[in-house]
Design an enzyme around this catalytic site. Structure first.
Site: not given
Length: 284
Positions: A42, A165
């Site tokens: 991320s 993510d």
């Protein structure tokens, strides 16, 4: 002569809390510390692009200045782009060669440090490990894929595959780094080391996500368990000297999608201070 350790740095991201890792990496640059390989999840993957490109202070500016613009992350952006954080603005408009603060792509490419970026395949919930060869001039798509927070963002497509993510698939990839042959791993966490992650914040988003991507929703629902298990494993490896865990003592009021200037500044300084432990660990 003792054999040189193979070193890795992991940054787990965590939205605005990830400025902790920015502090760690700026200190590493000042101390002349490089790693053989970087693993980014991320926002952690974005931190690492600046680090590998040796752009000291670049991440700090993104978190403390650009992040307060409504184009960067806002409800307006969510309404307009279906993305709370406008990934194209962050990793495109600002970061491309003609952007306000471009990535030094030549320096990024020339640095021999390896790079792995973690994302979640929305179709089946599997973990995708991108590598440095997937980053190109003015093409930071793998960071967008790794940073697409479910429900707050649409899945990000690369070659027709939708990704979410990386934090829902392999949030703390310590085992991956060890399996890849690294024996000194510095792990950057962005929540307190001994506070387990809870499921409650993921329940509502997982319910929404289940309508479109049921497998990814399942990963999201169980992320707290995956995260807690992986942190527990990292602590075991820390006992035998293979892993060093750096984590903040406080969240300074920050969360994945909310921030204050003072909180960001304090979190950055906490990361900067924590990095003091790295040289001794790597030499051990």
């Amino acid at each position: 002569m003792t054999e040189r350790h193979k070193t890795a740095l992991i940054d787990v991201g965590g939205g605005f809390r990830a400025i902790f890792g920015a502090g760690v990496m700026d200190r590493c640059q000042e101390d002349g510390i490089d790693f053989d390989h970087c693993y980014g999840v991320s926002a952690g993957s974005a931190n690492m692009v600046s680090f590998i490109a040796r752009q000291h202070g670049r991440n700090h500016k993104f978190y403390t200045e650009y992040a307060f613009r409504k184009e960067y992350a806002s409800f307006d952006s969510f309404v307009k782009n279906h993305n709370f954080a406008n990934l194209d603005y962050v990793y495109g408009t600002l970061s491309n060669h003609d952007g306000e603060y471009p990535v030094d792509y030549e320096a990024f490419e020339a640095n021999p440090t390896g790079f792995t970026v973690i994302a979640c395949d929305a179709r089946d919930g599997s973990t995708k490990y991108f590598d440095k060869s997937d980053v190109h001039y003015d093409d930071f798509d793998i960071m967008k894929a790794s940073s697409a927070v479910p429900v707050a963002c649409e899945p990000y497509e690369i070659d027709g595959v939708p990704y979410y993510d990386g934090g829902i698939a392999d949030p703390v990839p310590v085992q991956k780094a060890l399996d890849d042959g690294y024996d000194r791993v510095v792990l950057i966490l962005t929540r307190q080391k001994d506070v387990p992650r809870e499921q409650k914040k993921d329940i509502a988003p997982a319910r929404i996500l289940r309508r479109t991507w049921p497998e990814a929703a399942e990963r999201l629902l169980n992320r707290y368990q995956t995260y807690n298990d992986e942190v527990a494993l990292a602590k075991e490896y820390e006992q035998d000297g293979r892993v060093l865990i750096l984590a903040p003592d406080s969240l300074y009021g920050l969360s994945t999608l909310s921030k204050s200037f003072e909180g960001l500044e304090r979190m950055y300084r906490a990361g900067y201070a924590a990095a003091e432990a790295i040289p001794g660990f790597l030499a051990g």
